[in-house]
Design an enzyme around this catalytic site. Sequence first.
Site: not given
Length: 267
Positions: A41, A248
Amino acid sequence: MRRSRLATLALTLAASVGLTLSLAAPAQASPSDRYVALGDSYASGVGADSYTSESGNCLRSTNAYPALYNANIRPASYRSVACSGATTADVINSQLSALSSTTTLVSVTIGGNDVGFANIMSTCVLQGETQCVAAVNAAMNVARTQMPGRLANVYNGIRGRAPSARVVVVGYPVFYQLGTVCVGLTATSRAKINEGINLLDDITRTAATSAGFTFADVRSIFVGHQLCSYGTKWLHALNVLNLTISYHPTAAGQSGGYYPVFRSAAG
């Protein structure tokens, strides 16, 4: 004569400066490169928005560092098969097929899911300091005992399918700036999480170097932009409305942190 000599001197100096500037300029990436991006990711760009429809649940963003490289450098060809949730086994089984003998540049960010980044963070948030420290210690044991072999398998697979490619292994940022006033996790939990990320990055760097690849270390460039820092955050904190993006990089983290480090390492 005096004007002629001055003109000659000026032209010589200008030419000399021009040559110096030319020699000092960084090498430009080749527009003939055939570039393939692999990984999880952090490589697909989860948290950076602007996801492509073709990527589905892999959540590949046009703001991810591989896509930014493609947009800025314009290599001869570009393909990203990076996918949210990918492990080293997924790279080997599902992503390496994107490579070929004509591939000249490869990037890969992988390993976080193998040691359970997501599970660690949920444990730390929901179960408190003791369980957090225990979860990170367990992950660090996996990193020490299993990750060198798993990463070597990935890197051997890359080299086997793309024998002539430049390969850049891109690491992870450390999540927290320590020593600041910060709500949420305890200082002990934050320090332990950082310790685990540093260990994985160090193991990845050693494995990449052993394979003859370049390791692109993003840790230092994220300093001042981490969670609990006083600067602009380049990482998403816990987002209960969208858990997927938690921890993230933001679009700014991809463009201001990941992209310049990768760009420099790619040559």
